[in-house]
Design a protein around this motif. Structure first.
Motif, short mmCIF file in Angstrom:
data_model
loop_
_atom_site.label_atom_id
_atom_site.label_comp_id
_atom_site.label_asym_id
_atom_site.label_seq_id
_atom_site.Cartn_x
_atom_site.Cartn_y
_atom_site.Cartn_z
N ILE A 107 0.83 -1.20 0.00
CA ILE A 107 0.00 0.00 0.00
C ILE A 107 0.87 1.25 0.00
N ALA A 132 0.93 4.20 -2.83
CA ALA A 132 0.66 5.59 -2.45
C ALA A 132 1.84 6.48 -2.81
N TYR A 157 1.83 9.61 -5.48
CA TYR A 157 2.27 10.97 -5.14
C TYR A 157 3.42 11.41 -6.04
N TRP A 161 -1.29 14.82 -2.64
CA TRP A 161 -1.41 14.07 -1.39
C TRP A 161 -2.83 13.51 -1.23
N ALA A 176 -2.81 10.20 -2.96
CA ALA A 176 -2.09 9.22 -2.14
C ALA A 176 -2.95 8.74 -0.98
N VAL A 177 -3.65 9.66 -0.33
CA VAL A 177 -4.54 9.28 0.78
C VAL A 177 -5.68 8.40 0.28
N VAL A 199 -5.61 6.36 -2.28
CA VAL A 199 -5.06 5.03 -2.56
C VAL A 199 -4.96 4.22 -1.27
N VAL A 200 -4.46 4.85 -0.22
CA VAL A 200 -4.31 4.16 1.06
C VAL A 200 -5.68 3.73 1.60
N VAL A 234 -8.42 3.47 -8.55
CA VAL A 234 -7.02 3.66 -8.19
C VAL A 234 -6.12 3.54 -9.43
#
Length: 281
Positions: A58, A62, A66, A72, A75-76, A78-79, A268
């Motif tokens: 993960i 992420a 990014y 960001w 990225a958040v 994706v997490v 994603v």
């Protein structure tokens, strides 16, 4: 009049059956080798990803999101998306789907982009290829799923081959469109500076067509991902398997959760793999 047309049926199905039977009798070793190679590669990548801790995978996705888009928020997302998939219990199936989609996209792009470039430079070739591309995109996937199942047996191989047949038209068409849309003035400027055909391709045509080619690659990924449920019908592992099971047992919770996992993975991959937007000055 109608009976005259229907009294004698064209033996198209019989001819197709005879052709597939001839391939089984004379090229079984080739198809078995291709099946073994595909299963080895797909299963090997899945096992490699499975050996890595979930948090590390993960974090890599992420960080890659990014690094590519400098966002960001992406990225958040994706997490959070991968954490939700893990919580639902479909992390292993997601890794299997990523392996299948990754290899099918790689094969489609490896063959599709060069074919698109060749078609852009040879109009007669595109005229010959275009009916085949139309057929591949409009023919129901279950039709060519049958011969691939017969030739490559159950497993990842028929699913990957069918996915490539379905998705390869996108990179071919969009690569062709990107190269033929290069302005004539750019080509003439390159020729004026003494550029060879190879230099024109690598330094003028491909850089100009890069956004369109990347759009074709992203569309290829989405088309490959849309085949995961159909590929599960011929034994391919992944998120399509619980969807098929849920359909067979009328299991609403399993169907909803597996379907949501497919949607999250699609979003994603689409956001991460699309070309970065140019920032306005």
């Amino acid at each position: 009049m109608e009976s005259w047309f229907t009294g004698w049926k064209l033996p198209l199905g019989w001819l197709a059956k005879q052709g597939i039977g001839w391939l089984q009798d004379n090229a079984a070793g080739f198809f078995d080798a291709v099946t073994a190679i595909i299963n080895f590669l797909v299963d090997g990548l899945t096992q490699t990803l499975s050996a890595v801790p979930v948090a590390v995978v993960i974090a890599v996705f992420a960080a890659g999101a990014y690094a590519l888009h400098r966002s960001w928020k992406l990225a958040v997302f994706v997490v959070l998306a991968f954490l939700l998939i893990t919580n639902l219990g479909y992390w292993q199936a997601t890794l299997e789907t990523i392996s299948l989609v990754g290899f099918s996209t790689l094969v489609s792009v490896a063959f599709g982009v060069p074919i698109g470039i060749a078609c852009a430079h040879r109009p007669w070739l595109y005229s010959a290829v275009r009916p085949l591309l139309d057929l591949m995109q409009t023919l129901p996937t279950f039709v060519y799923l049958i011969p691939t199942l017969v030739l490559f047996h159950l497993g990842a191989a028929p699913g990957l081959i069918s996915t490539v047949i379905f998705a390869i038209a996108a990179p071919i068409r969009l690569t062709y469109l990107g190269v033929v849309s290069v302005p004539l003035q750019l080509r003439e400027a390159g020729e004026a500076f003494g550029a060879t055909k190879s230099q024109l391709l690598w330094k003028v045509e491909l850089p100009y067509a890069a956004p369109t080619i990347m759009a074709g690659i992203t569309q290829c990924i989405m088309l490959s991902l849309s085949m995961v449920v159909i590929a599960a019908l011929v034994g391919a592992a992944g998120l399509g398997t619980p969807v098929v099971r849920a359909l067979g047992t009328v299991n609403i919770p399993m169907g909803i959760e597996a379907g949501l996992s497919i949607v999250l993975l699609a979003v994603v991959l689409d956001r991460v793999c699309r070309a970065p937007e140019r920032r306005k000055s």
